[in-house]
Write a protein that holds these residues in place. Structure first.
Motif, short mmCIF file in Angstrom:
data_model
loop_
_atom_site.label_atom_id
_atom_site.label_comp_id
_atom_site.label_asym_id
_atom_site.label_seq_id
_atom_site.Cartn_x
_atom_site.Cartn_y
_atom_site.Cartn_z
N ALA A 539 0.84 -1.20 0.00
CA ALA A 539 0.00 0.00 0.00
C ALA A 539 0.87 1.25 0.00
O ALA A 539 0.59 2.22 -0.72
CB ALA A 539 -0.93 -0.01 1.20
N THR A 540 1.96 1.24 0.79
CA THR A 540 2.86 2.40 0.84
C THR A 540 3.55 2.59 -0.51
O THR A 540 3.70 3.72 -1.00
CB THR A 540 3.90 2.21 1.95
N VAL A 541 3.98 1.47 -1.11
CA VAL A 541 4.60 1.55 -2.43
C VAL A 541 3.64 2.18 -3.44
O VAL A 541 4.02 3.06 -4.23
CB VAL A 541 5.04 0.15 -2.90
N ALA A 542 2.39 1.74 -3.40
CA ALA A 542 1.40 2.25 -4.36
C ALA A 542 1.17 3.74 -4.17
O ALA A 542 1.11 4.51 -5.14
CB ALA A 542 0.09 1.48 -4.20
N VAL A 543 1.03 4.17 -2.89
CA VAL A 543 0.77 5.59 -2.62
C VAL A 543 1.96 6.46 -3.05
O VAL A 543 1.78 7.49 -3.71
CB VAL A 543 0.46 5.80 -1.13
N LEU A 544 3.18 6.05 -2.69
CA LEU A 544 4.35 6.84 -3.04
C LEU A 544 4.54 6.93 -4.56
O LEU A 544 4.85 8.00 -5.11
CB LEU A 544 5.60 6.25 -2.39
N TRP A 545 4.37 5.81 -5.24
CA TRP A 545 4.57 5.80 -6.69
C TRP A 545 3.51 6.67 -7.38
O TRP A 545 3.83 7.46 -8.27
CB TRP A 545 4.50 4.37 -7.20
N LEU A 546 2.25 6.51 -6.94
CA LEU A 546 1.18 7.29 -7.56
C LEU A 546 1.36 8.78 -7.28
O LEU A 546 1.13 9.63 -8.15
CB LEU A 546 -0.17 6.81 -7.05
N PHE A 547 1.80 9.12 -6.06
CA PHE A 547 2.05 10.53 -5.74
C PHE A 547 3.16 11.10 -6.62
O PHE A 547 3.06 12.24 -7.09
CB PHE A 547 2.43 10.68 -4.26
N ALA A 548 4.21 10.32 -6.87
CA ALA A 548 5.29 10.78 -7.73
C ALA A 548 4.78 11.02 -9.15
O ALA A 548 5.13 12.02 -9.80
CB ALA A 548 6.42 9.76 -7.74
N VAL A 549 3.93 10.10 -9.64
CA VAL A 549 3.36 10.27 -10.99
C VAL A 549 2.49 11.51 -11.05
O VAL A 549 2.58 12.32 -12.00
CB VAL A 549 2.57 9.02 -11.38
N PHE A 550 1.64 11.72 -10.04
CA PHE A 550 0.78 12.90 -10.02
C PHE A 550 1.61 14.19 -9.92
O PHE A 550 1.24 15.22 -10.49
CB PHE A 550 -0.21 12.82 -8.86
N SER A 551 2.70 14.14 -9.18
CA SER A 551 3.56 15.32 -9.08
C SER A 551 4.12 15.70 -10.44
O SER A 551 4.19 16.90 -10.79
CB SER A 551 4.70 15.06 -8.09
N TRP A 552 4.53 14.72 -11.22
CA TRP A 552 5.01 15.01 -12.56
C TRP A 552 3.87 15.48 -13.47
O TRP A 552 4.08 16.31 -14.37
CB TRP A 552 5.71 13.80 -13.16
N GLN A 553 2.67 14.96 -13.24
CA GLN A 553 1.53 15.45 -14.00
C GLN A 553 1.27 16.92 -13.70
O GLN A 553 0.94 17.71 -14.59
CB GLN A 553 0.29 14.61 -13.70
N ILE A 554 1.43 17.30 -12.42
CA ILE A 554 1.25 18.71 -12.05
C ILE A 554 2.28 19.57 -12.78
O ILE A 554 1.99 20.66 -13.26
CB ILE A 554 1.37 18.88 -10.52
N VAL A 555 3.50 19.05 -12.88
CA VAL A 555 4.54 19.78 -13.61
C VAL A 555 4.14 19.97 -15.06
O VAL A 555 4.24 21.07 -15.62
CB VAL A 555 5.89 19.04 -13.52
N LEU A 556 3.66 18.89 -15.69
CA LEU A 556 3.29 18.97 -17.10
C LEU A 556 2.10 19.89 -17.31
O LEU A 556 2.06 20.66 -18.29
CB LEU A 556 2.98 17.56 -17.63
N VAL A 557 1.12 19.84 -16.40
CA VAL A 557 -0.04 20.72 -16.51
C VAL A 557 0.39 22.18 -16.37
O VAL A 557 -0.04 23.06 -17.12
CB VAL A 557 -1.11 20.36 -15.45
N ASN A 558 1.27 22.45 -15.40
CA ASN A 558 1.70 23.83 -15.17
C ASN A 558 2.60 24.35 -16.28
O ASN A 558 2.74 25.56 -16.44
CB ASN A 558 2.43 23.94 -13.83
#
Length: 683
Positions: A539-558
């Motif tokens: 569960a921790t692996v999933a949350v950390l990995w997904l958060f990292a992906v979303f963080s890069w998505q925020i970069v791309l959106v911005n």
């Protein structure tokens, strides 16, 4: 076509019901009724034709007619008339008067007509008949004056009739003072004949502000603003004016807001805008060698950027020059007649608080009601902006950000700090990429169990930290964080800080501030990647990995340069072009309207930006639909029909288009007005 006359009693009854003849004595009414002839017309038959000599007036007994006027090669509908209405009288007031419209029967129509000779002879008659005809003539002349020579000519005839009824005639002689400086504003005047001058007295000195003639409206400013008269009006020639009392004018505002808007427009045209006190002026040079002038109000934390053309206008805002004076001075200085540009720039300065002008009273505002979104399209656009595009200011935050910078944030801007940040970003991102297959297996079923929902608060926290990165960079360059808040752009929720104080810095510092929020998100993604090395629980692996992906998505959106996000400001500051979006839209509209390809050669960046904006908005809606359709289907699984996933993806795409339209409409509208009314010389 003439028809057999109806009885004299019937004619008398028709005339008695009309306001123009209602006060006649029985004998005078009967005498006049004897001169009216009855006429009948079939559906579609023309009663009068535009351009024909005006030989009689008409009073409708039954049926309806349509009034059309020629506009170049097409006929334009003006109004419909019915029983009791009069038409054709305007052409009788001049010896060779011509019809100014065509009147056509829409069904079976009966009218009473009065020949021109009888109308003219009646003006010489004695008693009530002459008085009635004179009243009719005065009513016609007043209506004609309002339509042809007053500021209210665009109003509908019914409103002109109502306004005419509330006016009283005031005769004056040369030398009479019609309005006294310092008096309360309890009436306005419309000059119908003669000439007047507007003077302002300051102690023993007197200065003429203007000389005005027929059609001028005077005294309305004091009614609108609630202030005392700031000038006097004195007659230069004999004449007469129509007086409109304050209560009558406010009542007309309430009945038809266009009258009030017309009066406000007059107020603005006569306005003498003055620079607000306490404005700081800072100069800076662009990469193209141009000089930009940045205005700053420390008390309101407001900024405004002007080009050299805008600076010329700013210097004319001395409280003595009207909008007309400023426009003429700008034309002489630049050899460009651009009244809309001048008006738009001054309006923007007023809206930003850099120029002082008179404001209308709350009572006038209430009578006028909501002045935005007068059309259905405008109301829809305003509603979309309220729903999909909004922001909430939560204060400055400068002191808090300053303490964080002094308490350790400054270390990130040293060489060692930058090296650590780069290492974390690169290493953590590599780990995220390598652990992707393992993380996707760990995510299966995570939404249903609730663990993956922990990503949501982490993402919102990262949005706040993103803005903190901008704020820390502002403090690094010794500038102020002038505001902070939350906002929404369609399906995206965001935070923001006001970095306008960086306008006073050069291009490189501005670029650093623009990029610092993106660096924070990349750093957070890198930290999440490093955390994957220590995580053992799926569960921790999933949350950390997904958060990292979303963080890069925020970069791309911005990085998207087509909305007010970091990518837009990076591009704007890199090119060193203020108001890039609006200027680009204006150049593009100039190209579309003129078809002159030289515009594209002279302004390739602006044309490319606009074209890519339209392509991006169109393509992004399709991408959102294609991405979310399978994603929603996997989330819903067998618990919902496939149609629900289709509708959900379609709703997200439509939400994107709606928010994009609401956001871009303001820039497009300003650019369209600029493209329509002036040459492309930006301010």
């Amino acid at each position: 076509m003439p028809a057999q006359d109806q009885s004299l009693a019937d004619k008398r009854g028709v005339l008695a019901s009309h306001p123009a003849f209602a006060t006649l004595s029985g004998a005078a009414l009967e005498s006049l009724a004897g001169h009216f002839a009855e006429e009948r017309y079939a559906p579609g038959e023309a009663i009068v034709r535009e351009g024909d000599p005006g030989d009689r007036l008409f009073l409708i007994v039954s049926g309806t007619v349509d009034v059309h006027s020629a506009d170049r090669k097409r006929s334009v509908f003006m109004k419909s008339l019915g029983p009791g209405d009069m038409f054709g009288e305007m052409a009788l007031l001049e010896p060779d008067g011509r019809r100014n419209a065509t009147v056509t029967a829409t069904g079976e129509v009966r009218v009473l007509s009065l020949p021109r000779p009888v109308f003219t002879e009646s003006l010489q008659a004695e008693g009530g008949l002459r008085d009635a005809v004179l009243r009719l003539r005065d009513t016609i002349l007043r209506f004609r004056f309002l339509r042809m020579a007053s500021p209210f000519g665009a109003l509908e005839p019914a409103m002109l009739d109502a306004l005419s009824a509330r006016m009283t005639r005031t005769d004056f002689s040369a030398g009479d003072e019609l309005i006294r400086q310092g008096d309360a504003g309890d009436f306005a005047l419309l000059i119908a004949e003669g000439e007047v001058e507007v003077v302002r007295r300051d102690g023993g000195d007197e200065r003429r502000l203007a000389a005005l003639g027929v059609g001028a409206m005077l005294g309305e400013a004091a009614i609108l603003t609630g202030e005392v008269r700031n000038a006097a009006v004195r007659a230069l020639k004999d004449g007469h004016a129509f007086r409109i009392d304050r209560d009558a004018m406010l009542e007309m505002f309430e009945r038809d807001r266009r009258i009030g808007l017309q009066a406000i427009q007059l107020l603005r045209l006569r306005e003498q805008p003055r620079q607000a006190p306490g404005v700081e002026v800072h100069e800076r040079r662009t990469v193209d060698g141009d000089t930009m002038y940045v205005l700053k109000r420390r008390d309101t934390s407001a900024f405004f950027q002007l080009s050299e053309n805008g600076w010329r206008l700013w210097q004319k805002l001395d409280g003595e020059s009207t909008l007309r004076d400023i426009t003429i001075a700008h034309m002489l200085a630049t050899r460009t007649f651009a009244p809309q540009m001048v008006a738009d720039t001054i309006a923007a300065l007023i809206a930003s608080g850099f120029v002082d002008v008179r404001t209308v009273t709350p009572e006038v505002s209430e009578r006028l009601g909501d002045q935005t979104g007068g059309t259905a399209l405008g109301r829809i656009a305003a509603a979309l902006r309220r729903i999909f595009v909004w922001h909430w200011d939560i204060g400055s935050g400068d002191r808090l950000v300053g303490r964080l910078y002094d308490g350790g944030g400054h270390l990130a801007y040293r060489a060692a700090g930058l090296a650590v940040i780069a290492t974390v970003i690169l290493t953590g991102t590599a780990i995220v990429v390598l652990t992707g297959p393992q993380a996707r297996l760990a995510m299966q079923g995570g939404w249903g169990e609730g663990s993956l929902w922990l990503v949501v608060p982490l993402v919102y926290a990262s949005i706040v930290l993103h803005e903190l990165g901008h704020g820390l960079s502002v403090k690094h360059y010794g500038r102020e964080v002038l505001g902070a808040g939350l906002g929404c752009q369609g399906p995206f929720v965001f935070a923001y800080v006001n970095t306008s104080d960086m306008w006073l810095e050069g291009r490189r510092p501005r670029l650093v501030v623009d990029a610092s929020g993106l660096v924070v998100n990349m750093l957070l993604a890198g930290l999440a990647g490093l955390g994957l090395l220590l995580a053992e629980d799926p569960a921790t692996v999933a949350v950390l990995w997904l958060f990292a992906v979303f963080s890069w998505q925020i970069v791309l959106v911005n990085l998207n340069p087509f909305f007010d996000l970091d990518g837009y400001y990076l591009l704007s500051d890199w090119l060193d072009r203020a108001n890039l979006r609006e200027k680009s839209f204006r150049r593009f509209l100039d190209l579309v309207r003129s078809g002159d390809l030289a515009i594209a050669r002279r302004h390739p960046v602006e044309i490319a930006y606009t074209a890519l904006t339209l392509v991006y908005v169109s393509a992004m809606g399709v991408v959102l639909y294609l991405v979310y359709r399978p994603l929603l289907a996997s989330w819903f699984g067998d618990a919902a029909p496939a149609l629900l996933a289709e509708l959900g993806a379609l709703a997200i795409a439509l939400l994107w288009y709606a928010s994009s339209a609401a956001f871009l409409s303001r820039s497009l509208k300003r650019a369209w007005l600029a493209s329509r009314n002036r040459p492309a010389t930006g301010i």
